[in-house]
Design a protein around this motif. Structure first.
Motif, PDB file in Angstrom:
ATOM      1  N   SER A  28       0.844  -1.194   0.000  1.00  0.00           N
ATOM      2  CA  SER A  28       0.000   0.000   0.000  1.00  0.00           C
ATOM      3  C   SER A  28       0.879   1.243   0.000  1.00  0.00           C
ATOM      4  CB  SER A  28      -0.875   0.004   1.254  1.00  0.00           C
ATOM      5  OG  SER A  28      -0.037   0.075   2.418  1.00  0.00           O
ATOM      6  N   LYS A  29       0.248   2.408  -0.079  1.00  0.00           N
ATOM      7  CA  LYS A  29       0.971   3.677  -0.005  1.00  0.00           C
ATOM      8  C   LYS A  29       1.793   3.751   1.272  1.00  0.00           C
ATOM      9  CE  LYS A  29      -0.006   8.642   0.640  1.00  0.00           C
ATOM     10  NZ  LYS A  29       0.299   8.665   2.101  1.00  0.00           N
ATOM     11  N   ASP A  30       1.179   3.459   2.419  1.00  0.00           N
ATOM     12  CA  ASP A  30       1.899   3.536   3.686  1.00  0.00           C
ATOM     13  C   ASP A  30       3.031   2.524   3.748  1.00  0.00           C
ATOM     14  OD1 ASP A  30       0.214   5.546   4.509  1.00  0.00           O
ATOM     15  OD2 ASP A  30      -1.099   4.231   5.668  1.00  0.00           O
ATOM     16  N   PHE A  31       2.810   1.331   3.215  1.00  0.00           N
ATOM     17  CA  PHE A  31       3.833   0.296   3.179  1.00  0.00           C
ATOM     18  C   PHE A  31       5.053   0.792   2.400  1.00  0.00           C
ATOM     19  CE2 PHE A  31       5.966  -3.280   1.253  1.00  0.00           C
ATOM     20  CZ  PHE A  31       5.902  -4.313   2.167  1.00  0.00           C
ATOM     21  N   MET A  32       4.817   1.334   1.215  1.00  0.00           N
ATOM     22  CA  MET A  32       5.919   1.815   0.375  1.00  0.00           C
ATOM     23  C   MET A  32       6.693   2.930   1.062  1.00  0.00           C
ATOM     24  SD  MET A  32       4.218   1.933  -3.415  1.00  0.00           S
ATOM     25  CE  MET A  32       3.641   0.462  -4.263  1.00  0.00           C
ATOM     26  N   GLN A  72      -8.843   3.804  -7.475  1.00  0.00           N
ATOM     27  CA  GLN A  72      -8.020   4.820  -8.136  1.00  0.00           C
ATOM     28  C   GLN A  72      -8.854   5.986  -8.663  1.00  0.00           C
ATOM     29  OE1 GLN A  72      -4.779   3.256 -10.539  1.00  0.00           O
ATOM     30  NE2 GLN A  72      -5.231   4.733 -12.134  1.00  0.00           N
ATOM     31  N   ALA A  73     -10.081   5.725  -9.069  1.00  0.00           N
ATOM     32  CA  ALA A  73     -10.935   6.797  -9.606  1.00  0.00           C
ATOM     33  C   ALA A  73     -11.238   7.854  -8.550  1.00  0.00           C
ATOM     34  CB  ALA A  73     -12.238   6.209 -10.148  1.00  0.00           C
ATOM     35  N   GLU A  74     -11.100   7.484  -7.272  1.00  0.00           N
ATOM     36  CA  GLU A  74     -11.385   8.418  -6.190  1.00  0.00           C
ATOM     37  C   GLU A  74     -10.153   9.207  -5.757  1.00  0.00           C
ATOM     38  OE1 GLU A  74     -13.015   6.112  -3.025  1.00  0.00           O
ATOM     39  OE2 GLU A  74     -14.408   5.025  -4.327  1.00  0.00           O
ATOM     40  N   TRP A  75      -8.993   8.874  -6.315  1.00  0.00           N
ATOM     41  CA  TRP A  75      -7.759   9.539  -5.894  1.00  0.00           C
ATOM     42  C   TRP A  75      -7.760  11.013  -6.304  1.00  0.00           C
ATOM     43  CZ3 TRP A  75      -3.249   5.642  -7.261  1.00  0.00           C
ATOM     44  CH2 TRP A  75      -3.399   4.493  -6.465  1.00  0.00           C
ATOM     45  N   ALA A  76      -7.095  11.823  -5.519  1.00  0.00           N
ATOM     46  CA  ALA A  76      -6.973  13.246  -5.828  1.00  0.00           C
ATOM     47  C   ALA A  76      -6.138  13.438  -7.089  1.00  0.00           C
ATOM     48  CB  ALA A  76      -6.319  13.975  -4.655  1.00  0.00           C
ATOM     49  N   PRO A  77      -6.342  14.569  -7.789  1.00  0.00           N
ATOM     50  CA  PRO A  77      -5.549  14.832  -8.991  1.00  0.00           C
ATOM     51  C   PRO A  77      -4.046  14.779  -8.686  1.00  0.00           C
ATOM     52  CG  PRO A  77      -7.345  16.397  -8.822  1.00  0.00           C
ATOM     53  CD  PRO A  77      -7.338  15.620  -7.536  1.00  0.00           C
ATOM     54  N   GLY A  78      -3.325  14.061  -9.521  1.00  0.00           N
ATOM     55  CA  GLY A  78      -1.884  13.939  -9.342  1.00  0.00           C
ATOM     56  C   GLY A  78      -1.446  12.761  -8.497  1.00  0.00           C
ATOM     57  N   GLU A  79      -2.388  12.135  -7.761  1.00  0.00           N
ATOM     58  CA  GLU A  79      -2.011  11.045  -6.865  1.00  0.00           C
ATOM     59  C   GLU A  79      -1.534   9.808  -7.625  1.00  0.00           C
ATOM     60  OE1 GLU A  79      -0.997   8.888  -3.675  1.00  0.00           O
ATOM     61  OE2 GLU A  79      -1.395  11.046  -3.774  1.00  0.00           O
ATOM     62  N   VAL A  80      -2.064   9.585  -8.825  1.00  0.00           N
ATOM     63  CA  VAL A  80      -1.608   8.442  -9.621  1.00  0.00           C
ATOM     64  C   VAL A  80      -0.109   8.563  -9.886  1.00  0.00           C
ATOM     65  CG1 VAL A  80      -1.715   7.339 -11.884  1.00  0.00           C
ATOM     66  CG2 VAL A  80      -3.825   7.950 -10.693  1.00  0.00           C
ATOM     67  N   TYR A  81       0.329   9.758 -10.264  1.00  0.00           N
ATOM     68  CA  TYR A  81       1.747   9.938 -10.578  1.00  0.00           C
ATOM     69  C   TYR A  81       2.608   9.884  -9.323  1.00  0.00           C
ATOM     70  CZ  TYR A  81       0.031  11.117 -15.163  1.00  0.00           C
ATOM     71  OH  TYR A  81      -0.595  11.051 -16.385  1.00  0.00           O
ATOM     72  N   ARG A  82       2.082  10.377  -8.208  1.00  0.00           N
ATOM     73  CA  ARG A  82       2.814  10.255  -6.949  1.00  0.00           C
ATOM     74  C   ARG A  82       2.962   8.784  -6.564  1.00  0.00           C
ATOM     75  NH1 ARG A  82       0.151  15.248  -5.878  1.00  0.00           N
ATOM     76  NH2 ARG A  82      -1.744  14.213  -5.141  1.00  0.00           N
ATOM     77  N   HIS A  83       1.897   8.005  -6.801  1.00  0.00           N
ATOM     78  CA  HIS A  83       1.939   6.584  -6.485  1.00  0.00           C
ATOM     79  C   HIS A  83       2.972   5.869  -7.369  1.00  0.00           C
ATOM     80  CE1 HIS A  83       0.551   2.634  -5.231  1.00  0.00           C
ATOM     81  NE2 HIS A  83       0.567   2.291  -6.508  1.00  0.00           N
TER      82      HIS A  83
END
Length: 259
Positions: A28-32, A72-83
């Protein structure tokens, strides 16, 4: 280190990093973010000369947190690239360590989980381990370039295009991992290897790791010259004189820790 998904223990100059996100150590995000933080801190910790990376439970890591990705559709703008940036850095923070990392793969290493193993310097695995890139089955892509750096082209293509999960025994037979042992022998095998590395000069280990990381993408002549320059650098260090004296005197060398 204040983490909840990654456990760290340092004993006899060896850091054991355990992935601890039950049940399958999904990333997950926190794991990474925790894993990146742990490796950055270990890279700057005096006295740590080798790292063993393993998983808690029956799985090394099943890869990406698919439940989180499904939102993923609920993620804030730009979060995909941060991920995506986090996912890249999880691998590179391991590869770019100044000290060697041994992956002790205790069970399935799939997708991004296999990526953690591939980005380590050495892989040892239990007979329970399998390695796979299942992205083709879940509508994702990834892992191709890292895998092709270590595995043959044909095997990589089979894994990517069919989702084939390679048993550890097959990888060992092909000479692609350094050991395939019974589950109870996995950590002793990895720790013996790590302690052997930790007995060497910390400076020599760091220079050797720098050479391994750098010359991989260089031409023969430039790569050899780079290694020679590191040899010259090493000969000016007190550890070089201690190693030579210990060899001539037939005794174990005694090295100090580098900050």
């Amino acid at each position: 280190m204040d983490t909840s998904l990654i456990r760290t223990d340092i004993t006899d100059h060896v850091a054991t990093v355990t992935l601890d996100n039950a049940p399958v150590n999904a990333q997950s995000k926190d794991f990474m973010e925790e894993l990146i933080s742990v490796f950055d801190e270990l890279n700057a910790t005096p006295g740590v000369r080798a790292v063993v990376l393993t998983g808690n439970g029956k799985c090394f890591s099943a890869g990406a947190d698919i439940k989180g990705r499904s939102k993923q559709a609920e993620w804030a703008p730009g979060e995909v690239y941060r991920h995506l940036r986090r996912a890249r850095e999880v691998g590179f923070v391991i590869m770019e360590m100044n000290i060697p990392v041994i992956a002790a793969v205790n069970g399935p290493a799939l997708g991004a989980g296999m990526g953690l193993a591939i980005c380590s310097d050495i892989i040892v695995a239990s007979t329970n381990a399998v390695f796979g890139l299942p992205e083709i089955d879940i509508g994702l892509m990834g892992g191709v370039r890292h895998t092709m750096r270590v595995f043959p082209v044909g095997l990589t293509r089979r894994m990517v295009l069919t989702g084939y999960r390679v048993p550890a025994e097959e990888l060992y037979r092909r000479g692609l991992i350094e050991a395939c042992v019974a589950p109870e022998a996995l950590m002793p095998t990895a720790m013996d290897m790590a302690r052997s590395m930790a007995s060497k000069s910390p400076t020599a280990i760091r220079l050797a790791k720098r050479a391994l990381n750098t010359v991989e993408t260089m031409g023969l002549k430039d790569g050899y010259r780079f290694e020679q320059n590191l040899t010259v650098e090493m000969t000016h260090h007190p550890d070089s004189k201690e190693a030579m004296a210990a060899f001539l005197e037939k005794r174990p060398a005694v090295f100090g820790d580098d900050a």
